[in-house]
Enzyme design. Structure first.
Site, PDB file in Angstrom:
ATOM      1  NE  ARG A  54       5.288 -28.396  18.042  1.00 42.93           N
ATOM      2  CZ  ARG A  54       5.869 -29.022  19.070  1.00 42.93           C
ATOM      3  NH1 ARG A  54       5.272 -29.098  20.239  1.00 42.93           N
ATOM      4  NH2 ARG A  54       7.052 -29.570  18.926  1.00 42.93           N
ATOM      5  CE1 TYR A 107      -0.269  -8.995   2.641  1.00 43.25           C
ATOM      6  CE2 TYR A 107       1.413  -9.984   4.030  1.00 43.25           C
ATOM      7  CZ  TYR A 107       0.143  -9.464   3.864  1.00 43.25           C
ATOM      8  OH  TYR A 107      -0.705  -9.400   4.935  1.00 43.25           O
ATOM      9  CG  ASP A 179       2.712 -14.537  -2.181  1.00 40.61           C
ATOM     10  OD1 ASP A 179       1.638 -15.056  -2.545  1.00 40.61           O
ATOM     11  OD2 ASP A 179       2.804 -13.744  -1.225  1.00 40.61           O
ATOM     12  CE  LYS A 204      -5.119 -12.470   2.233  1.00 40.49           C
ATOM     13  NZ  LYS A 204      -3.757 -12.092   1.873  1.00 40.49           N
TER      14      LYS A 204
END
Ligand SMILES: *Cc1c(COP(=O)(O)O)cnc(C)c1O
Length: 387
Positions: A54, A107, A179, A204
């Site tokens: 983690r 977004y 972004d 993406k």
């Protein structure tokens, strides 16, 4: 029994001299130490060892280094999704009373996070239009700590001049974050333009195969270290198996992007010459309002094309329903070409005024152009336009 137990525990059947060509998947939650001294060295930050997946994992870390190189950044981090990257980054950098300036054309997930969730924790939001972002100094107030923007913007592919925003932020010690999902680092590298942090929905183009959800942040070691502390607590790191898949996708990023760029350009030029469509939005077309800017700050124009087919939402829906090669699906950046209707996805539920603010019409169609033979795509568009 003891010998077998030892072998199972430590993988002693493995030939440690084997030097794999491809990245091994460290499918382990935890890492073995020889002694207390090694644990102390880890705790003091004096060692390259790993403790718990983690916090960090060798497979994930190797792919993080690749993303840092691609962006020209000192370092990078991977997350379980693009939204995990966004939320972890902003929670790490902001506190109650701080303001984040955010592009209003952004977004949808980012918009709702900043507009709806963060105000509950006292983090204020100020939204700015594309025109306002062109004069960034006027947007920055005494409590502004971060500026979050996108370029090119969904779905109109409007572009924002990156360097002046980065410079205005740097002069006031405000963190600038872009972004960069729609461009990919092949087409646009904001770090050399002065931006502090670059975020990706790795889901993406970076992965490129529409089969893994992931996110990334790239930037200076000092900023990324702050975000790393939050990622450990929020548990938003990417799993090693998914990181392996991202690493494999990245191997073909350059050849995929070249083909996305050329296919999208071919489709956009063909559509622009067709009298059955009202308007084509592609930053690579001289008719696009930000063509000159895009040509200056981008290496290629990307694989996204937006088309206003005219005739209202009915015509857009008929066109959408008739597509055969291009698939009706949300998301973008993969091998297969996808089509979505902004009024039913990213701008779902928006009023006419909100649509107008985003530059979106009801007859707009968004295309994520994939890696198919461009002639197959053009023939599909041609038959769908007969509706
Ligand atoms: C998809 C997307 C996101 C969110 O990423 P997820 O991986 O879906 O969490 C953020 N920004 C842009 C521009 C996107 O297209």
């Amino acid at each position: 029994m003891r010998a077998a137990t030892e072998m199972i525990h430590r993988g002693e059947g493995v030939n440690r001299d084997a030097d794999p060509l491809t990245l091994p998947i460290y499918e382990t939650t935890t890492f073995v130490f020889e002694n207390a001294e090694q644990v102390k060295a880890y705790n003091a930050g004096r060692s390259q060892r790993f403790l718990y997946s983690r916090y960090g994992n060798p497979t994930t870390a190797a792919v993080e280094q690749t993303i840092a190189r691609l962006e020209g950044a000192e370092t990078a981090m991977l997350f379980s999704s693009g939204m995990a990257a966004t939320a972890t980054t902003l929670l790490a950098l902001l506190k109650s009373g701080d303001e984040v300036v955010c592009s209003s054309a952004i977004y949808g997930g980012t918009l709702h996070l900043i507009a709806d969730l963060f105000p509950r924790y006292g983090i204020k939001a100020r939204f700015a239009t594309v025109d306002e972002l062109a004069r960034p100094e006027a947007l920055l107030g005494s409590s502004t700590r971060a500026v979050w923007f996108e370029s090119p913007i969904n779905p109109t592919l409007r572009c924002v001049d990156i360097a002046p925003i980065a410079a205005a932020c740097r002069a006031r010690q405000i963190v600038s974050i872009i972004d960069n999902t729609f461009a990919s680092p092949f087409n646009q590298r904001p770090i050399p333009l002065g931006v502090d942090l670059v975020m990706h929905s790795v889901t993406k183009y970076l992965n490129g195969h529409s089969d893994v959800t992931a996110g990334a942040i790239a930037g200076s070691a000092a900023l990324v270290e702050q975000i790393d502390k939050a990622r450990r607590l929020l548990g938003t790191i990417l799993d090693p198996h998914a990181a392996y898949a991202i690493g494999r996708g990245l191997k073909t990023l350059a050849v995929r992007m070249e083909r996305h760029n050329s296919n999208a350009m071919a489709v956009a030029r063909w559509l622009e010459n067709d009298p059955r469509v009202l308007q084509v939005y592609d930053p690579g077309l001289p008719s696009h309002p930000d063509h000159a800017l895009a040509a200056r700050q981008m290496r290629g124009f990307g694989g996204m094309v937006c088309v206003d087919v005219g005739g209202g939402q009915d015509r857009a829906e008929r066109f959408f329903d008739r597509l055969q090669v291009i698939k009706r699906a949300a998301s973008l950046g993969g091998v297969e070409s996808l089509c979505s209707l902004p009024v039913l996805t990213s701008q779902w539920g928006h009023s006419d005024a909100q649509l107008a603010d985003a530059g979106v019409t009801r007859s707009m169609v968004r295309l994520s152009i994939g890696l198919e033979d461009p002639q197959d795509l053009i023939e599909d568009l041609d038959q769908a336009l007969k509706s």
